[in-house]
Enzyme design. Structure first.
Site, PDB file in Angstrom:
ATOM      1  CG  HIS A  58      -1.939  -1.047   1.442  1.00 43.80           C
ATOM      2  ND1 HIS A  58      -3.171  -0.823   2.057  1.00 43.80           N
ATOM      3  CD2 HIS A  58      -2.015  -2.101   0.614  1.00 43.80           C
ATOM      4  CE1 HIS A  58      -4.103  -1.882   1.679  1.00 43.80           C
ATOM      5  NE2 HIS A  58      -3.315  -2.680   1.062  1.00 43.80           N
ATOM      6  CD  GLU A  60      -2.156   3.927   2.843  1.00 42.98           C
ATOM      7  OE1 GLU A  60      -1.782   3.465   1.651  1.00 42.98           O
ATOM      8  OE2 GLU A  60      -3.623   4.116   3.180  1.00 42.98           O
ATOM      9  CB  CYS A  88      -6.990  -0.369   4.756  1.00 41.96           C
ATOM     10  SG  CYS A  88      -5.242  -1.012   4.959  1.00 41.96           S
ATOM     11  CB  CYS A  91      -2.534   1.827   5.965  1.00 45.46           C
ATOM     12  SG  CYS A  91      -1.833   0.815   4.607  1.00 45.46           S
TER      13      CYS A  91
END
Length: 161
Positions: A58, A60, A88, A91
Protein backbone atom coordinates in the site's frame (compact mmCIF):
# COMPACT_ATOMS: atom_id res chain seq x y z
CA UNK A 1 6.58 23.78 11.91
CA UNK A 2 2.85 24.39 12.24
CA UNK A 3 1.20 23.08 9.11
CA UNK A 4 -1.55 25.28 7.65
CA UNK A 5 -4.47 24.42 5.38
CA UNK A 6 -2.35 25.72 2.49
CA UNK A 7 0.39 23.24 3.45
CA UNK A 8 -2.13 20.40 3.61
CA UNK A 9 -3.46 21.28 0.15
CA UNK A 10 0.09 21.46 -1.26
CA UNK A 11 1.18 18.08 0.08
CA UNK A 12 -2.13 16.45 -0.89
CA UNK A 13 -1.54 17.69 -4.44
CA UNK A 14 1.78 15.85 -4.36
CA UNK A 15 0.03 12.71 -3.12
CA UNK A 16 -2.46 13.06 -6.00
CA UNK A 17 0.45 13.19 -8.46
CA UNK A 18 1.67 9.90 -7.00
CA UNK A 19 -1.83 8.45 -7.32
CA UNK A 20 -1.80 9.42 -11.00
CA UNK A 21 1.46 7.47 -11.41
CA UNK A 22 -0.25 4.42 -9.91
CA UNK A 23 -3.19 4.91 -12.28
CA UNK A 24 -0.85 4.83 -15.29
CA UNK A 25 0.60 1.54 -14.01
CA UNK A 26 -2.91 0.08 -13.60
CA UNK A 27 -2.53 0.06 -9.84
CA UNK A 28 -5.35 1.31 -7.61
CA UNK A 29 -4.57 5.05 -7.69
CA UNK A 30 -3.58 5.83 -4.13
CA UNK A 31 -0.65 8.11 -3.40
CA UNK A 32 1.11 8.95 -0.15
CA UNK A 33 3.64 11.59 0.89
CA UNK A 34 5.57 11.52 4.17
CA UNK A 35 6.65 14.94 5.42
CA UNK A 36 9.17 15.77 8.17
CA UNK A 37 8.33 18.17 11.00
CA UNK A 38 10.31 20.83 9.09
CA UNK A 39 8.25 20.35 5.92
CA UNK A 40 10.79 18.24 3.98
CA UNK A 41 9.32 15.50 1.79
CA UNK A 42 10.86 12.26 3.08
CA UNK A 43 9.07 9.97 0.63
CA UNK A 44 6.48 9.88 -2.14
CA UNK A 45 4.91 6.56 -2.98
CA UNK A 46 1.92 4.96 -4.66
CA UNK A 47 0.31 1.56 -4.53
CA UNK A 48 2.40 -1.27 -5.97
CA UNK A 49 0.36 -4.33 -5.02
CA UNK A 50 0.00 -5.54 -8.59
CA UNK A 51 3.57 -4.86 -9.72
CA UNK A 52 5.11 -6.44 -6.62
CA UNK A 53 2.54 -9.22 -6.18
CA UNK A 54 2.42 -8.00 -2.61
CA UNK A 55 -0.83 -7.58 -0.64
CA UNK A 56 0.81 -5.10 1.73
CA UNK A 57 2.39 -2.81 -0.89
CA UNK A 58 0.00 0.00 0.00
CA UNK A 59 1.18 3.56 -0.68
CA UNK A 60 1.15 4.37 3.04
CA UNK A 61 3.33 1.42 4.06
CA UNK A 62 5.79 2.08 1.25
CA UNK A 63 6.03 5.76 2.22
CA UNK A 64 6.57 4.95 5.91
CA UNK A 65 9.24 2.38 5.05
CA UNK A 66 11.11 4.66 2.65
CA UNK A 67 10.93 7.61 5.05
CA UNK A 68 12.25 5.54 7.96
CA UNK A 69 15.19 4.39 5.84
CA UNK A 70 15.91 7.97 4.79
CA UNK A 71 16.19 9.21 8.38
CA UNK A 72 17.64 5.90 9.67
CA UNK A 73 14.95 5.63 12.32
CA UNK A 74 11.70 3.68 12.39
CA UNK A 75 10.28 6.30 14.76
CA UNK A 76 8.76 8.92 12.48
CA UNK A 77 7.93 11.19 15.40
CA UNK A 78 6.29 14.45 14.41
CA UNK A 79 6.06 13.45 10.74
CA UNK A 80 2.84 13.87 8.77
CA UNK A 81 1.54 11.35 6.27
CA UNK A 82 -0.65 12.56 3.41
CA UNK A 83 -2.65 9.92 1.57
CA UNK A 84 -5.31 10.25 -1.10
CA UNK A 85 -7.60 7.59 0.38
CA UNK A 86 -8.72 6.93 3.94
CA UNK A 87 -6.28 4.37 5.37
CA UNK A 88 -7.31 0.75 5.81
CA UNK A 89 -7.00 -0.86 9.28
CA UNK A 90 -3.56 -2.31 8.40
CA UNK A 91 -2.16 1.06 7.32
CA UNK A 92 -3.67 2.89 10.28
CA UNK A 93 -2.04 0.41 12.65
CA UNK A 94 1.30 0.84 10.88
CA UNK A 95 0.99 4.58 11.47
CA UNK A 96 0.58 3.93 15.20
CA UNK A 97 3.68 1.74 15.12
CA UNK A 98 5.70 4.39 13.27
CA UNK A 99 4.74 7.13 15.76
CA UNK A 100 3.62 9.72 13.20
CA UNK A 101 2.12 12.99 14.43
CA UNK A 102 -0.77 13.23 11.98
CA UNK A 103 -2.42 11.56 9.00
CA UNK A 104 -4.14 13.76 6.44
CA UNK A 105 -6.27 11.95 3.86
CA UNK A 106 -8.43 12.87 0.90
CA UNK A 107 -11.30 10.56 -0.02
CA UNK A 108 -13.32 8.63 2.52
CA UNK A 109 -13.59 4.88 1.96
CA UNK A 110 -16.85 3.50 3.42
CA UNK A 111 -16.03 -0.09 2.39
CA UNK A 112 -12.38 -0.32 3.43
CA UNK A 113 -11.38 2.74 5.43
CA UNK A 114 -10.51 2.11 9.06
CA UNK A 115 -12.39 5.15 10.38
CA UNK A 116 -15.46 4.52 8.24
CA UNK A 117 -15.52 0.95 9.56
CA UNK A 118 -15.21 2.13 13.17
CA UNK A 119 -11.56 1.26 13.81
CA UNK A 120 -9.99 4.14 15.70
CA UNK A 121 -6.69 2.56 16.73
CA UNK A 122 -4.98 5.94 16.36
CA UNK A 123 -6.94 7.07 19.45
CA UNK A 124 -6.77 3.85 21.49
CA UNK A 125 -5.33 4.78 24.90
CA UNK A 126 -4.34 1.14 25.48
CA UNK A 127 -1.67 1.54 22.80
CA UNK A 128 1.57 3.43 23.37
CA UNK A 129 0.95 6.12 20.74
CA UNK A 130 -1.97 8.23 19.56
CA UNK A 131 -2.15 10.77 16.75
CA UNK A 132 -4.62 13.01 14.98
CA UNK A 133 -6.30 12.59 11.62
CA UNK A 134 -7.76 15.10 9.19
CA UNK A 135 -10.00 13.72 6.45
CA UNK A 136 -11.54 15.17 3.32
CA UNK A 137 -8.64 17.31 2.08
CA UNK A 138 -9.14 17.55 -1.72
CA UNK A 139 -11.86 14.92 -1.31
CA UNK A 140 -13.42 15.59 -4.71
CA UNK A 141 -10.15 15.29 -6.64
CA UNK A 142 -9.07 12.16 -4.76
CA UNK A 143 -12.46 10.51 -5.22
CA UNK A 144 -12.60 11.40 -8.90
CA UNK A 145 -9.38 9.58 -9.82
CA UNK A 146 -10.48 6.48 -7.89
CA UNK A 147 -13.98 6.48 -9.40
CA UNK A 148 -12.61 6.83 -12.93
CA UNK A 149 -10.14 3.98 -12.35
CA UNK A 150 -12.83 1.57 -11.15
CA UNK A 151 -15.35 2.62 -13.82
CA UNK A 152 -12.78 1.75 -16.48
CA UNK A 153 -12.05 -1.62 -14.86
CA UNK A 154 -15.73 -2.52 -14.57
CA UNK A 155 -16.59 -1.70 -18.17
CA UNK A 156 -18.80 1.27 -17.35
CA UNK A 157 -16.38 3.78 -18.78
CA UNK A 158 -17.61 5.99 -21.63
CA UNK A 159 -15.07 8.52 -22.90
CA UNK A 160 -16.40 12.05 -23.30
CA UNK A 161 -16.85 13.15 -26.92
Amino acid sequence: MNFTVTDHLWFMSMALESAEQAYKLQEVPVGAVLVSPEGEVLSRQHNLKEAHFNPVAHAELLALTEGAKKISNWRLSDCLLYVTLEPCPMCLTAMVQSRIRQCVFGAYDPKGGALSLGYHVHQDKRLNHQFSIIGGIKHFECSKVLSQFFRERRGGYRPKK
